[in-house]
Design a protein around this motif. Structure first.
Motif, PDB file in Angstrom:
ATOM      1  N   ALA A 198       0.864  -1.187   0.000  1.00 26.74           N
ATOM      2  CA  ALA A 198       0.000   0.000   0.000  1.00 26.74           C
ATOM      3  C   ALA A 198       0.896   1.231   0.000  1.00 26.74           C
ATOM      4  O   ALA A 198       1.992   1.214   0.570  1.00 26.74           O
ATOM      5  CB  ALA A 198      -0.925   0.017   1.217  1.00 26.74           C
ATOM      6  N   GLY A 199       0.449   2.272  -0.670  1.00 25.98           N
ATOM      7  CA  GLY A 199       1.256   3.480  -0.722  1.00 25.98           C
ATOM      8  C   GLY A 199       0.638   4.521  -1.618  1.00 25.98           C
ATOM      9  O   GLY A 199      -0.518   4.391  -2.052  1.00 25.98           O
ATOM     10  N   GLN A 200       1.399   5.568  -1.903  1.00 22.85           N
ATOM     11  CA  GLN A 200       0.942   6.649  -2.763  1.00 22.85           C
ATOM     12  C   GLN A 200       2.002   6.978  -3.796  1.00 22.85           C
ATOM     13  O   GLN A 200       3.204   6.983  -3.495  1.00 22.85           O
ATOM     14  CB  GLN A 200       0.576   7.882  -1.927  1.00 22.85           C
ATOM     15  N   ILE A 201       1.540   7.224  -5.006  1.00 24.17           N
ATOM     16  CA  ILE A 201       2.415   7.553  -6.129  1.00 24.17           C
ATOM     17  C   ILE A 201       2.252   9.032  -6.438  1.00 24.17           C
ATOM     18  O   ILE A 201       1.152   9.484  -6.743  1.00 24.17           O
ATOM     19  CB  ILE A 201       2.062   6.715  -7.369  1.00 24.17           C
ATOM     20  N   ASP A 202       3.329   9.778  -6.325  1.00 30.75           N
ATOM     21  CA  ASP A 202       3.328  11.210  -6.635  1.00 30.75           C
ATOM     22  C   ASP A 202       4.292  11.405  -7.790  1.00 30.75           C
ATOM     23  O   ASP A 202       5.493  11.549  -7.591  1.00 30.75           O
ATOM     24  CB  ASP A 202       3.759  12.016  -5.401  1.00 30.75           C
ATOM     25  N   TYR A 255      -2.723   3.516  -3.679  1.00 27.80           N
ATOM     26  CA  TYR A 255      -3.061   2.134  -4.011  1.00 27.80           C
ATOM     27  C   TYR A 255      -3.037   1.286  -2.741  1.00 27.80           C
ATOM     28  O   TYR A 255      -2.358   1.619  -1.761  1.00 27.80           O
ATOM     29  CB  TYR A 255      -2.107   1.570  -5.062  1.00 27.80           C
ATOM     30  N   ALA A 256      -3.808   0.206  -2.766  1.00 29.17           N
ATOM     31  CA  ALA A 256      -3.854  -0.705  -1.627  1.00 29.17           C
ATOM     32  C   ALA A 256      -4.134  -2.108  -2.137  1.00 29.17           C
ATOM     33  O   ALA A 256      -5.026  -2.304  -2.971  1.00 29.17           O
ATOM     34  CB  ALA A 256      -4.921  -0.281  -0.623  1.00 29.17           C
ATOM     35  N   LEU A 257      -3.381  -3.082  -1.639  1.00 29.94           N
ATOM     36  CA  LEU A 257      -3.577  -4.462  -2.039  1.00 29.94           C
ATOM     37  C   LEU A 257      -4.844  -5.029  -1.406  1.00 29.94           C
ATOM     38  O   LEU A 257      -5.085  -4.878  -0.212  1.00 29.94           O
ATOM     39  CB  LEU A 257      -2.373  -5.303  -1.598  1.00 29.94           C
ATOM     40  N   ILE A 258      -5.674  -5.668  -2.221  1.00 31.26           N
ATOM     41  CA  ILE A 258      -6.852  -6.369  -1.713  1.00 31.26           C
ATOM     42  C   ILE A 258      -6.562  -7.866  -1.621  1.00 31.26           C
ATOM     43  O   ILE A 258      -6.839  -8.514  -0.613  1.00 31.26           O
ATOM     44  CB  ILE A 258      -8.080  -6.123  -2.613  1.00 31.26           C
ATOM     45  N   SER A 259      -5.955  -8.434  -2.682  1.00 32.94           N
ATOM     46  CA  SER A 259      -5.629  -9.852  -2.689  1.00 32.94           C
ATOM     47  C   SER A 259      -4.557 -10.079  -3.748  1.00 32.94           C
ATOM     48  O   SER A 259      -4.297  -9.200  -4.578  1.00 32.94           O
ATOM     49  CB  SER A 259      -6.880 -10.695  -2.992  1.00 32.94           C
TER      50      SER A 259
END
Length: 336
Positions: free
Chosen positions: A192-196, A227-231
């Protein structure tokens, strides 16, 4: 129209403080929702639109207090009563079958994969044309944002100019919380994280593509995505939730490519490895959820079930829709 009449209709409007940084084309669409992107582009490129006396590109950004020269704005096209019957009964039924939610001010559609939002030289069947299924003139709903042709999911429409203006304003001010689902190659780390990462458009027409760029580069636009991982299916593929904080062309597709995890089924931003893993899959990107203020007050939250194309990807990798949270980005804020 005489030159004198044209001059009388030219206006000078000033950019409000809350609109600082807004793109020129979006500034125009907020005030005149019936204008198409093509109309705004033509007025800008021909020099009819000027900002503080200078020419400006449609994607150029405005600053608070800037003086915008506004040429005569064409009236909305009002077709004769019953002219919307130019749509076949099958097209009318198809348009109405897409409705996820409808009230006096808002319509939410589940746009299918492969259907363009607006027409072009080679595109005659698109959402904008199908809106005639609801009538013409003031009865005709108005587009307030866009989705790529091959992105499925929630598409909002405003009923009447005031509702459209308020909805479009929410998107322009980045108050709409949008959640996309995407299947990408590999397993992002961190999960999970953010893209700038600023993006710049290169190429022409059908060959246009967004590439990473330095923020100081001419034409570069800031772009932010969470973004964040769901599966995930081992190390092969991942199901991600994506939230764009900005609204650049192909932003999610370009950002995922930039971090080494292109979206599956993407012929424009994929690579040989993702193409091999994708096989026959279409673009695995779906506008799952939108949350924003309703024009009449309160919150509007709409979710779209996945498309047959996206379901094929879920089945291939063994993902289950029940694994996802309603809002995986609760509490997440922009980095700047």
């Amino acid at each position: 129209m005489t030159d004198e009449a044209t001059k009388r209709e030219v206006k000078t409007l000033y950019v409000a403080e809350a609109e600082d940084g807004i793109r020129l084309d979006r500034w125009f669409r907020r005030r005149w929702p019936h204008l198409s992107n093509i109309q705004v582009q033509k007025m800008a490129r021909s020099g009819q639109i000027r900002v503080d006396g200078a020419r400006i590109k449609p994607e150029g950004r405005l600053t608070a207090g800037a003086a915008v020269r506004v040429p005569p704005i064409p009236d909305p096209v009002v077709r004769a009563p019953g002219e919307h019957q130019a749509l076949s009964p099958a097209d009318v039924a198809f348009a109405r079958s897409l409705v996820l939610y409808e009230d006096d001010l808002v319509i939410a559609l589940n746009k299918p994969w492969g259907l363009a939002v607006q027409g072009g030289t080679k595109t005659t069947r698109h959402v904008d044309r199908l809106l005639s299924a609801w009538g013409e003139g003031m009865e005709r709903p108005r587009l307030v944002h866009r989705l790529d042709r091959d992105t499925s999911g929630v598409l909002l429409l405003g009923k009447g100019p005031e509702a459209a203006k308020r909805l479009a304003g929410a998107f322009a001010r980045r108050q709409a919380k949008k959640t996309y689902w995407a299947l990408v190659i590999g397993l992002p780390k961190p999960t999970a994280g953010q893209i700038d990462l600023a993006l710049k458009k290169t190429g022409i027409n059908d060959y246009e593509i967004m590439r990473p760029a330095d923020t100081k580069e001419n034409g570069a636009e800031p772009a932010e995505t969470a973004y964040a991982l769901i599966s995930h299916a081992g190390q092969r593929a991942s199901w991600l939730a994506l939230r764009p904080f900005t609204g650049r062309t192909h932003q999610l597709r370009a950002h995922m490519k930039a971090i080494g995890h292109p979206i599956l089924g993407d012929p424009k931003y994929g690579d040989e490895t993702s193409a091999e893993l994708s096989g026959p899959l279409k673009l695995q990107l779906h506008a799952r959820r939108i949350e924003l203020d309703h024009p009449s007050g309160g919150k509007l939250i709409v979710e779209a079930p996945i498309s047959p194309e996206m379901r094929a990807g879920f089945q291939h990798f063994g993902f289950d829709e029940g694994e996802a949270e309603a809002d995986p980005f609760a509490g997440v804020r922009r980095m700047r």
